[in-house]
Structure formats: structure tokens, C-alpha cells
Write an enzyme that holds these catalytic residues in place. Structure first.
Site, PDB file in Angstrom:
ATOM      1  N   GLU A  55      15.782 -45.104  45.356  1.00 54.30           N
ATOM      2  CA  GLU A  55      16.005 -43.689  46.003  1.00 54.30           C
ATOM      3  C   GLU A  55      15.549 -43.045  46.729  1.00 54.30           C
ATOM      4  OE1 GLU A  55      11.509 -43.151  42.836  1.00 54.30           O
ATOM      5  OE2 GLU A  55      14.438 -42.799  41.522  1.00 54.30           O
ATOM      6  N   CYS A 107      -1.586 -18.337  62.896  1.00 54.25           N
ATOM      7  CA  CYS A 107      -3.048 -18.110  62.836  1.00 54.25           C
ATOM      8  C   CYS A 107      -4.115 -19.370  62.390  1.00 54.25           C
ATOM      9  CB  CYS A 107      -3.480 -16.680  61.984  1.00 54.25           C
ATOM     10  SG  CYS A 107      -3.417 -15.583  63.197  1.00 54.25           S
ATOM     11  N   GLU A 108      -3.500 -20.891  62.513  1.00 54.65           N
ATOM     12  CA  GLU A 108      -4.309 -21.519  62.396  1.00 54.65           C
ATOM     13  C   GLU A 108      -4.184 -22.332  63.591  1.00 54.65           C
ATOM     14  OE1 GLU A 108      -5.338 -23.294  59.617  1.00 54.65           O
ATOM     15  OE2 GLU A 108      -4.847 -21.619  58.270  1.00 54.65           O
ATOM     16  N   TYR A 168      11.889 -33.566  54.277  1.00 51.13           N
ATOM     17  CA  TYR A 168      10.235 -33.011  53.912  1.00 51.13           C
ATOM     18  C   TYR A 168       9.767 -32.605  55.145  1.00 51.13           C
ATOM     19  CZ  TYR A 168       9.859 -36.660  50.932  1.00 51.13           C
ATOM     20  OH  TYR A 168      10.583 -38.373  50.627  1.00 51.13           O
TER      21      TYR A 168
HETATM   22  N1  LLP Z   1      11.002 -42.033  44.719  1.00 51.61           N
HETATM   23  C1  LLP Z   1       9.674 -41.155  44.810  1.00 51.61           C
HETATM   24  C2  LLP Z   1       8.425 -41.611  42.774  1.00 51.61           C
HETATM   25  C3  LLP Z   1       8.637 -41.344  45.855  1.00 51.61           C
HETATM   26  O1  LLP Z   1       7.747 -40.360  45.057  1.00 51.61           O
HETATM   27  C4  LLP Z   1       9.281 -40.729  46.757  1.00 51.61           C
HETATM   28  C5  LLP Z   1       8.056 -39.774  47.819  1.00 51.61           C
HETATM   29  C6  LLP Z   1      10.772 -41.354  46.945  1.00 51.61           C
HETATM   30  C7  LLP Z   1      10.541 -41.777  46.165  1.00 51.61           C
HETATM   31  C8  LLP Z   1      11.326 -41.040  47.675  1.00 51.61           C
HETATM   32  O2  LLP Z   1      10.437 -41.470  49.144  1.00 51.61           O
HETATM   33  P1  LLP Z   1      10.827 -41.263  50.901  1.00 51.61           P
HETATM   34  O3  LLP Z   1      11.758 -42.446  51.244  1.00 51.61           O
HETATM   35  O4  LLP Z   1      11.750 -40.493  51.153  1.00 51.61           O
HETATM   36  O5  LLP Z   1       9.645 -42.032  51.503  1.00 51.61           O
HETATM   37  N2  LLP Z   1       6.128 -35.802  52.355  1.00 51.61           N
HETATM   38  C9  LLP Z   1       5.771 -36.836  52.891  1.00 51.61           C
HETATM   39  C10 LLP Z   1       6.699 -37.831  51.560  1.00 51.61           C
HETATM   40  C11 LLP Z   1       6.189 -37.830  50.479  1.00 51.61           C
HETATM   41  C12 LLP Z   1       6.688 -38.684  49.685  1.00 51.61           C
HETATM   42  C13 LLP Z   1       6.318 -38.064  48.353  1.00 51.61           C
HETATM   43  N3  LLP Z   1       7.117 -39.439  47.308  1.00 51.61           N
HETATM   44  C14 LLP Z   1       5.936 -36.568  54.035  1.00 51.61           C
HETATM   45  O6  LLP Z   1       6.571 -35.406  54.984  1.00 51.61           O
HETATM   46  O7  LLP Z   1       6.414 -37.901  54.699  1.00 51.61           O
END
Ligand code: LLP
Length: 413
Positions: free
Chosen positions: A272, A341-342, A370
Site C-alpha cells: 500500500e 507568522c512562524e 503528504y
Molecule cells: N500503509 C500504512 C499503514 C501507513 O501508515 C502508511 C503511511 C502507508 C501505508 C504509506 O506509506 P508511504 O508509502 O507513503 O511511505 N506524512 C509523512 C508520511 C506519513 C506516513 C504515514 N503512514 C511524510 O510526509 O513523510
């Protein structure tokens, strides 16, 4: 240096077939632009390097739930990794069937559980506490259980999801308790799940997580699929060492094949990814409005800020930046900062860029994951508009509210 999917042609910087500067002229800034073909190529590449069949991809829509992107992934045959009732409703409105949606729960309420069950999606439970509540309310059903892979990996502390300090997943050592609870309630565990972290640089960590989960998987006789989460890293910095995904895919397939042989059945292999699919397909285009020369620092102020792209402030993440309107000029070193403002409202520090002038347009790359989805209206600035590009056409996908529209929405009771 230009990073894909951007290319420079006759002094113009293009994404898909379109000039990003012209696009900004048409739709205004700040503007998110997503190239669907790039997202599609990433999607198709997964089944090229992971040759196991059946393979199912559940797009992690938390990374970007733009409705046009969701519909596009549906047309490619993707499923959805959903993490809230909002995700479920959004995925359904983009046309996904409930059985294409795996809802990975995290500290949910009973109401949220009932809502997801009423929507008919597949349910993934990640704690003994929730499993008990589920078992008493939904005996005789099928379920997926999320385990904690006991591997700590990810590109920042906040992005490591495994390990016993983490709030995610049932500990591997509690597998017997999971079996006991579900056996008593006549529940079949048809899926197992783990997610290790985001932006995982070391392939070994992924293999180890797979092996750890597979070390207990043999105890579950009714499995149909195993989902090893997301976390596949893509380059954000042109100088970054690229992962050899062909070798990675070969190793993943071999590990899974060996397990299925001993399990006695060919299970569906699921992943995923979020970033892998959408990070590179997006840019945030911003306009320079203020340049200051502070002793040794040249500080470039733009018409966007951390509420639109929080990753540099929140994770210290590197996002490559391109000067769209002066790409061949002599480079200087700049700090690129936002309009909030940060003091932490900084997109980049000490960044070499072709000379930046007031009025120039900058494209911040890898803004497809993200960024908008983690966006906010802090300081009461509306979120940017979003456009999707396919070949030579661009379409407005989400409009930018005016200040007056934003305030009107917030004032309505
Ligand atoms: N599956 C689950 C259960 C997850 O918690 C996540 C991400 C993914 C799949 C997808 O992960 P990816 O392939 O996108 O790395 N906001 C953060 C990333 C948080 C990811 C949270 N969970 C950033 O901007 O790097």
C-alpha cells in the site's frame, strides 16, 4: 539540475507536455499540479518489479486524496488503503467498491467501527483492545489483523512505524492471544498486515519486516492475503542514491514465494504505497514577492508557506526547487521562506538556485504526497488550487477559495 518528471525545453520547464509557467498564468498561484501519467508509470512499475501473482496494490490515499487522482488510480485497477471514515467516503465517491478498500484502523471509536462495517469495507485491526470489541460485536465475520513488524525504519523518527515504542499494530508475541480471541468468536483471519515506516532507504529493513510477520503467519490457517504496507522510497534529492527496485522486487517475491510454498497455498501479496505512487507526480508552484538581503543571507519570500507544504518544517525534509522563470541564470545561495507568522516557515535553507527575482515562479518538487493532504488554513490563508495534467491538457481539479469565501465558510454555523 532538473529532476523528473520536469524537463527543460527551449528555456521552458515542462511537466507532462505543459509549461508550468503558463499553467500558473492560467490558474494562478500557489498551485498544485499533478501529472497523472507520472503517477500511472509508477503504478505500473510495481507489477514489473514485483512479479508475484496475485499482486494487489492499495494506494495509501492519505498521501493525496485529490478526487481526480483517486479516480485515475481506480481506472488503473488499484485498491485503497483508507485510514478514517472520511477516507472511506471519499474513496467510495471516487467509485471504489467497498471490497477494494482496506480500512486500517488506529485508535478508533466504536461509532467509527460500526460506520466502516456498515459501509462494507474490509477491516484491519491493529490492537488487542479493538480486536476484543470487534469480536464481541461482529462474531462470525472475516478480518485482517495488523501486526507490528518489530523493525524500526523510516526517513525520520516520526516516520518509523514499527518497534515496541510505536502505537501501531499488535506485537508479534501476542499472536496466540489474537488466535484465541478470534477462535472464540468464530472470526476468520483472512489477512495479515504490517507497515514498517515511510521512505525506507534500507531494503534489508523491508525484508526483515516481511520475515518477522511471516514467522507467525503459519499459525493462521485461513489466510487469503498478506499486506506489507507502504514505505517505498523515491528520491527527493537529485544526489540521492536510487534504490534498485528490480533487485528489491526480486527479493520480495522470493521471500513471499518461500513462505507460500511452506504454507501450502498461493496467497495474494499486497502493498500500500503512497509516496512511491504520488510524490514525484506533483509540484507546488509559488511566486516570489519579497527578496531581502540580510547581511550574508539572501532570503526569498513566496506566496505560500508551511500550511501548504509542511514536510520541510515538520520532518526537515528536502524538497527540490526549480526556478521556472529564470532557469539558466547564474546560481546564488538562498533561503526560501513562506508567508506565515512562524520562524520555522522555511521551504529550504542555503539552497543554490539560478538568480531569483521578485515575480519569479518557483516549483517545489515531490509535492504530490503528504502536501495538500496535510494542508491547513493556518493564518487563514486558503489552500492552493489543484490542477491535474494528462498529456497536453490541464484541468482544474480543486479550486482555490478566495479569502472572503474561506471566511464565509468558517462563519457559517
Ligand atoms: N500503509 C500504512 C499503514 C501507513 O501508515 C502508511 C503511511 C502507508 C501505508 C504509506 O506509506 P508511504 O508509502 O507513503 O511511505 N506524512 C509523512 C508520511 C506519513 C506516513 C504515514 N503512514 C511524510 O510526509 O513523510
Amino acid at each position: 539540475m532538473m529532476m523528473p518528471p520536469l524537463i527543460e525545453k527551449n528555456g521552458s520547464i515542462l511537466m507532462g507536455g505543459l509549461s508550468l509557467a503558463e499553467l500558473s498564468g492560467e490558474f494562478g498561484t500557489p498551485l498544485f499540479a499533478y501529472d497523472l501519467n507520472t503517477a500511472g508509470e509508477m503504478f505500473h512499475s510495481l507489477s514489473r518489479f514485483i512479479t508475484w501473482k496475485p499482486l494487489e496494490i492499495y494506494y495509501a490515499m492519505k498521501s493525496n486524496w485529490n478526487p481526480d487522482l483517486l479516480r485515475y488510480f481506480r481506472s488503473l485497477g488499484s485498491g485503497i488503503d483508507a485510514v478514517s471514515p472520511g477516507d472511506i467516503l471519499m474513496a467510495k465517491s471516487a467509485g471504489f467498491n467497498p471490497d477494494q478498500i482496506l480500512y486500517t484502523t488506529n485508535n478508533i471509536t466504536d461509532e467509527e467501527m460500526d460506520m466502516a462495517m456498515n459501509e462494507g469495507v474490509r477491516f484491519n485491526v491493529g490492537s488487542i483492545s479493538r480486536l476484543r470489541k470487534y469480536a464481541s460485536r461482529y462474531p462470525g465475520t472475516s478480518i485482517c489483523v495488523r501486526f507490528n513488524p518489530d523493525v524500526v525504519a523510516g526517513e525520520h523518527d516520526y516516520l518509523c512505524t514499527g518497534g515496541s515504542l510505536s502505537k501501531f499494530g499488535v506485537l508479534l508475541e501476542d499472536a496466540r492471544e489474537v488466535l484465541a480471541i478470534t477462535r472464540d468468536a468464530g472470526i476468520r483471519i483472512t489477512g495479515l498486515h504490517e507497515h514498517t515506516g515511510s521512505g525506507i532507504a534500507a531494503a534489508e529493513s523491508v525484508y526483515q519486516s516481511m520475515k518477522n510477520l511471516l514467522s507467525i503467519a503459519g499459525q493462521f490457517p485461513d489466510l487469503e492475503f498478506i499486506d506489507f504496507g507502504g514505505g517505498f522510497k523515491v528520491p527527493y534529492d537529485p544526489d540521492e542514491i536510487k534504490i534498485d527496485y528490480t533487485e528489491f522486487g526480486r527479493n520480495i517475491t522470493a521471500i513471499f514465494e518461500e513462505f507460500c510454498r511452506s504454507y501450502g497455498r498461493r496467497l495474494t501479496l499486497c502493498f500500500e504505497p503512497g509516496k512511491y505512487l504520488t510524490a514525484a507526480c506533483g509540484v507546488l508552484i509559488v511566486e516570489v514577492n519579497t527578496i531581502r538581503d540580510n547581511k550574508s543571507r539572501r532570503i526569498v519570500g513566496v506566496n505560500s508557506g508551511l500550511p501548504h507544504l509542511i514536510r520541510p518544517s515538520f520532518y526537515g525534509a528536502y524538497h527540490h526547487i526549480v526556478n521556472l522563470t529564470n532557469p539558466s541564470a547564474t546560481p546564488f545561495k538562498y533561503d526560501i521562506v513562506g508567508n506565515i507568522c512562524e520562524s520555522g516557515d522555511v521551504f529550504a535553507r542555503d539552497r543554490m538556485l539560478p538568480e531569483v527575482r521578485e515575480g519569479d515562479l518557483l516549483a517545489i518538487q515531490n509535492a504530490g504526497s503528504y502536501c495538500y493532504s496535510m494542508g491547513s488554513i493556518y493564518n487563514l490563508r486558503p489552500l492552493p488550487a489543484e490542477v491535474v495534467i494528462q498529456g497536453n491538457t490541464a484541468k482544474l481539479s480543486t479550486k482555490r477559495l478566495s479569502f472572503a469565501e474561506l471566511v464565509l465558510r468558517l462563519s457559517e454555523s
